[in-house]
Design a protein around this motif. Structure first.
Motif, PDB file in Angstrom:
ATOM      1  N   GLU A 139      68.849   9.855 -76.351  1.00 25.34           N
ATOM      2  CA  GLU A 139      69.414  11.104 -76.855  1.00 25.34           C
ATOM      3  C   GLU A 139      69.278  11.236 -78.364  1.00 25.34           C
ATOM      4  OE1 GLU A 139      73.504  11.366 -75.659  1.00 25.34           O
ATOM      5  OE2 GLU A 139      73.057  10.864 -73.571  1.00 25.34           O
ATOM      6  N   VAL A 140      69.003  12.468 -78.790  1.00 27.08           N
ATOM      7  CA  VAL A 140      69.072  12.865 -80.195  1.00 27.08           C
ATOM      8  C   VAL A 140      69.869  14.161 -80.243  1.00 27.08           C
ATOM      9  CG1 VAL A 140      67.802  13.641 -82.222  1.00 27.08           C
ATOM     10  CG2 VAL A 140      66.874  11.778 -80.810  1.00 27.08           C
ATOM     11  N   GLY A 141      70.944  14.178 -81.028  1.00 27.02           N
ATOM     12  CA  GLY A 141      71.808  15.345 -81.084  1.00 27.02           C
ATOM     13  C   GLY A 141      71.314  16.398 -82.054  1.00 27.02           C
ATOM     14  N   CYS A 142      71.335  17.664 -81.617  1.00 26.84           N
ATOM     15  CA  CYS A 142      70.906  18.793 -82.446  1.00 26.84           C
ATOM     16  C   CYS A 142      71.973  19.889 -82.414  1.00 26.84           C
ATOM     17  CB  CYS A 142      69.580  19.357 -81.968  1.00 26.84           C
ATOM     18  SG  CYS A 142      68.146  18.286 -82.225  1.00 26.84           S
ATOM     19  N   PRO A 143      72.932  19.868 -83.339  1.00 27.06           N
ATOM     20  CA  PRO A 143      73.870  20.988 -83.432  1.00 27.06           C
ATOM     21  C   PRO A 143      73.143  22.253 -83.863  1.00 27.06           C
ATOM     22  CG  PRO A 143      74.718  19.040 -84.577  1.00 27.06           C
ATOM     23  CD  PRO A 143      73.276  18.777 -84.269  1.00 27.06           C
ATOM     24  N   VAL A 144      73.420  23.365 -83.172  1.00 26.46           N
ATOM     25  CA  VAL A 144      72.725  24.624 -83.449  1.00 26.46           C
ATOM     26  C   VAL A 144      73.700  25.796 -83.372  1.00 26.46           C
ATOM     27  CG1 VAL A 144      70.452  23.856 -82.675  1.00 26.46           C
ATOM     28  CG2 VAL A 144      72.047  24.828 -81.016  1.00 26.46           C
ATOM     29  N   GLU A 145      73.261  26.940 -83.872  1.00 30.04           N
ATOM     30  CA  GLU A 145      74.072  28.159 -83.851  1.00 30.04           C
ATOM     31  C   GLU A 145      74.206  28.702 -82.434  1.00 30.04           C
ATOM     32  OE1 GLU A 145      76.577  30.829 -85.388  1.00 30.04           O
ATOM     33  OE2 GLU A 145      75.462  29.495 -86.726  1.00 30.04           O
ATOM     34  N   SER A 146      73.101  28.699 -81.679  1.00 31.30           N
ATOM     35  CA  SER A 146      73.115  29.217 -80.315  1.00 31.30           C
ATOM     36  C   SER A 146      72.425  28.228 -79.385  1.00 31.30           C
ATOM     37  CB  SER A 146      72.416  30.581 -80.233  1.00 31.30           C
ATOM     38  OG  SER A 146      72.274  30.990 -78.881  1.00 31.30           O
ATOM     39  N   VAL A 147      73.199  27.581 -78.535  1.00 30.27           N
ATOM     40  CA  VAL A 147      72.633  26.628 -77.584  1.00 30.27           C
ATOM     41  C   VAL A 147      71.675  27.305 -76.609  1.00 30.27           C
ATOM     42  CG1 VAL A 147      73.209  25.067 -75.668  1.00 30.27           C
ATOM     43  CG2 VAL A 147      74.507  24.968 -77.813  1.00 30.27           C
ATOM     44  N   PRO A 148      72.033  28.459 -76.013  1.00 26.78           N
ATOM     45  CA  PRO A 148      71.100  29.099 -75.075  1.00 26.78           C
ATOM     46  C   PRO A 148      69.759  29.468 -75.700  1.00 26.78           C
ATOM     47  CG  PRO A 148      73.301  30.000 -74.785  1.00 26.78           C
ATOM     48  CD  PRO A 148      73.339  29.153 -76.024  1.00 26.78           C
ATOM     49  N   VAL A 149      69.777  29.991 -76.920  1.00 22.75           N
ATOM     50  CA  VAL A 149      68.527  30.388 -77.581  1.00 22.75           C
ATOM     51  C   VAL A 149      67.656  29.166 -77.867  1.00 22.75           C
ATOM     52  CG1 VAL A 149      67.546  31.361 -79.694  1.00 22.75           C
ATOM     53  CG2 VAL A 149      69.460  32.512 -78.564  1.00 22.75           C
ATOM     54  N   GLN A 152      66.329  27.618 -74.523  1.00 22.90           N
ATOM     55  CA  GLN A 152      65.270  28.407 -73.894  1.00 22.90           C
ATOM     56  C   GLN A 152      63.963  28.286 -74.663  1.00 22.90           C
ATOM     57  OE1 GLN A 152      65.429  29.881 -70.875  1.00 22.90           O
ATOM     58  NE2 GLN A 152      63.222  30.160 -71.179  1.00 22.90           N
ATOM     59  N   TRP A 153      64.043  28.204 -75.986  1.00 29.28           N
ATOM     60  CA  TRP A 153      62.826  28.074 -76.786  1.00 29.28           C
ATOM     61  C   TRP A 153      62.118  26.763 -76.460  1.00 29.28           C
ATOM     62  CZ3 TRP A 153      60.061  25.191 -80.153  1.00 29.28           C
ATOM     63  CH2 TRP A 153      59.055  25.840 -80.874  1.00 29.28           C
ATOM     64  N   LEU A 154      62.864  25.658 -76.373  1.00 33.25           N
ATOM     65  CA  LEU A 154      62.265  24.362 -76.058  1.00 33.25           C
ATOM     66  C   LEU A 154      61.655  24.368 -74.654  1.00 33.25           C
ATOM     67  CD1 LEU A 154      64.971  21.927 -77.503  1.00 33.25           C
ATOM     68  CD2 LEU A 154      62.735  22.460 -78.498  1.00 33.25           C
ATOM     69  N   LYS A 155      62.329  25.027 -73.728  1.00 36.29           N
ATOM     70  CA  LYS A 155      61.819  25.098 -72.362  1.00 36.29           C
ATOM     71  C   LYS A 155      60.539  25.937 -72.297  1.00 36.29           C
ATOM     72  CE  LYS A 155      64.947  25.817 -69.110  1.00 36.29           C
ATOM     73  NZ  LYS A 155      66.138  26.383 -68.438  1.00 36.29           N
ATOM     74  N   SER A 156      60.537  27.061 -72.979  1.00 36.87           N
ATOM     75  CA  SER A 156      59.396  27.983 -72.896  1.00 36.87           C
ATOM     76  C   SER A 156      58.178  27.491 -73.659  1.00 36.87           C
ATOM     77  CB  SER A 156      59.798  29.364 -73.430  1.00 36.87           C
ATOM     78  OG  SER A 156      60.844  29.903 -72.668  1.00 36.87           O
ATOM     79  N   ASN A 157      58.412  26.815 -74.783  1.00 38.49           N
ATOM     80  CA  ASN A 157      57.304  26.490 -75.671  1.00 38.49           C
ATOM     81  C   ASN A 157      56.769  25.071 -75.537  1.00 38.49           C
ATOM     82  OD1 ASN A 157      56.787  28.865 -77.759  1.00 38.49           O
ATOM     83  ND2 ASN A 157      58.980  28.802 -77.332  1.00 38.49           N
ATOM     84  N   ASP A 165      72.074  25.366 -67.380  1.00 36.85           N
ATOM     85  CA  ASP A 165      72.105  25.959 -68.714  1.00 36.85           C
ATOM     86  C   ASP A 165      73.538  26.252 -69.131  1.00 36.85           C
ATOM     87  OD1 ASP A 165      69.343  25.929 -69.152  1.00 36.85           O
ATOM     88  OD2 ASP A 165      69.065  27.748 -67.993  1.00 36.85           O
ATOM     89  N   GLY A 166      73.969  25.607 -70.227  1.00 34.03           N
ATOM     90  CA  GLY A 166      75.318  25.791 -70.740  1.00 34.03           C
ATOM     91  C   GLY A 166      75.328  26.616 -72.010  1.00 34.03           C
ATOM     92  N   GLU A 167      76.481  27.165 -72.331  1.00 34.19           N
ATOM     93  CA  GLU A 167      76.619  28.024 -73.503  1.00 34.19           C
ATOM     94  C   GLU A 167      76.880  27.232 -74.788  1.00 34.19           C
ATOM     95  OE1 GLU A 167      76.344  31.439 -73.774  1.00 34.19           O
ATOM     96  OE2 GLU A 167      75.537  31.326 -71.744  1.00 34.19           O
ATOM     97  N   ILE A 168      77.613  26.113 -74.676  1.00 39.01           N
ATOM     98  CA  ILE A 168      77.974  25.374 -75.896  1.00 39.01           C
ATOM     99  C   ILE A 168      77.451  23.945 -75.905  1.00 39.01           C
ATOM    100  CG2 ILE A 168      80.036  26.786 -76.268  1.00 39.01           C
ATOM    101  CD1 ILE A 168      81.704  24.407 -75.265  1.00 39.01           C
ATOM    102  N   PHE A 169      76.856  23.499 -74.790  1.00 38.26           N
ATOM    103  CA  PHE A 169      76.346  22.127 -74.718  1.00 38.26           C
ATOM    104  C   PHE A 169      75.288  22.052 -73.623  1.00 38.26           C
ATOM    105  CE2 PHE A 169      76.298  17.794 -73.083  1.00 38.26           C
ATOM    106  CZ  PHE A 169      76.312  17.025 -74.234  1.00 38.26           C
ATOM    107  N   ASN A 170      74.202  21.320 -73.902  1.00 38.21           N
ATOM    108  CA  ASN A 170      73.163  21.178 -72.889  1.00 38.21           C
ATOM    109  C   ASN A 170      72.265  19.995 -73.219  1.00 38.21           C
ATOM    110  OD1 ASN A 170      71.868  21.873 -70.519  1.00 38.21           O
ATOM    111  ND2 ASN A 170      71.592  24.004 -71.099  1.00 38.21           N
ATOM    112  N   ALA A 181      71.576  19.503 -77.168  1.00 38.64           N
ATOM    113  CA  ALA A 181      71.802  20.781 -77.848  1.00 38.64           C
ATOM    114  C   ALA A 181      73.283  21.109 -77.761  1.00 38.64           C
ATOM    115  CB  ALA A 181      70.966  21.876 -77.203  1.00 38.64           C
ATOM    116  N   THR A 182      73.938  21.180 -78.900  1.00 45.32           N
ATOM    117  CA  THR A 182      75.376  21.440 -78.908  1.00 45.32           C
ATOM    118  C   THR A 182      75.697  22.521 -79.933  1.00 45.32           C
ATOM    119  OG1 THR A 182      77.574  20.402 -79.089  1.00 45.32           O
ATOM    120  CG2 THR A 182      75.893  19.644 -80.626  1.00 45.32           C
TER     121      THR A 182
END
Length: 266
Positions: A139-149, A152-157, A165-170, A181-182
């Protein structure tokens, strides 16, 4: 496909301090060292690098996978190292649920480190490394503004996957590599540590040269800024620096042999 973390580069305010923690206390082999940088060959397929900077640093969260059968031996070595153990609110340190155990601890820069073991992970595929019996960086933790965005970018690209798919943690997953992604306002457990985005460079490995070319074409089509050569593609997302690198010596079937759920089902 992405199969593993190949390298992680973190910042430090003391190379000497990093040496004392990772080499002297945890027994990580040093592959290179200079006045401003030190690299550990944690496993044959993963390197951990620290670069010294003269600036405030935000602590990172990373987790190492260890064998389930050797977890308590690994935990004992951490306890004997003298490093700061991170305890839960009720005072316990080793957390255990059915088929999973973990222990959190910290290094000299305040990074939140973890060893974690899952009963379902096959112990016959890769040899444990270091006195902690590390199989791979999980694991590598990546705090971000929007977990869903971000998810989805990592999945698509770059074709990473999720269990759900979670809203605040995934967990966003490629083989053994889990990006945590948190939401940046969700503190890290178990001590409610503020989830500040660390300055780091995350390198994913892929044994599939064609996958690297596929990602490059996706980036070109979507006008994603990137740098690349024949073996590596580098880009920035949500302020984090990432690379996907060709690792021809890494067996592509390792994740499925480890019996990782997403590798088995796809």
């Amino acid at each position: 496909m992405i199969t593993h973390f190949s390298k992680l580069t973190l910042k430090t305010v003391s190379i000497q301090g990093v040496h004392q923690v990772y080499a002297d206390r945890l027994g990580f082999p040093i592959s290179s060292r200079s006045d401003k940088q030190i690299t550990f060959q944690v496993t044959p397929d993963f390197r951990l690098t620290f670069e010294e900077v003269y600036e405030p640093i935000s602590p990172a969260h990373i987790a190492f996978q260890v064998p389930y059968s050797l977890f308590h031996e690994s935990a004992k070595k951490i306890k004997e190292s003298g490093l700061l153990l991170v305890r839960w609110e009720d005072g316990h340190d080793i957390d255990q649920e059915k088929g999973r155990m973990n222990l959190y601890f910290r290094d000299g820069d305040g990074n939140l480190l973890e060893i974690i073991a899952h009963e379902y992970v096959s112990e016959e595929v890769v040899l444990p490394s270091t006195p902690l019996h590390i199989l791979y960086l999980r694991e590598v933790g990546c705090p971000v503004e929007s977990v869903p965005v971000f998810t989805q970018w990592l999945k698509s690209n770059i074709s990473m996957k999720t269990y759900e798919d979670g809203e605040i943690f995934n967990f966003v997953i490629g083989g053994t590599a889990h990006i945590v992604a948190t939401w940046k306002n969700r503190p890290w457990i178990p001590i409610a540590m503020k989830a500040l985005p660390p300055k780091m460079h995350v390198t994913f490995g892929t044994p599939d040269q064609a996958f690297l070319q596929k990602v490059r074409r996706r980036f070109e089509k979507s006008n994603v800024l990137f740098h690349s050569d024949a073996h590596e593609l580098t880009f920035v997302r949500e302020g984090y620096s990432f690379s996907v690198i060709h690792t021809p010596d890494y067996a592509p079937d390792i994740p499925s042999k480890l019996q990782l759920p997403l590798s088995i089902s796809t």
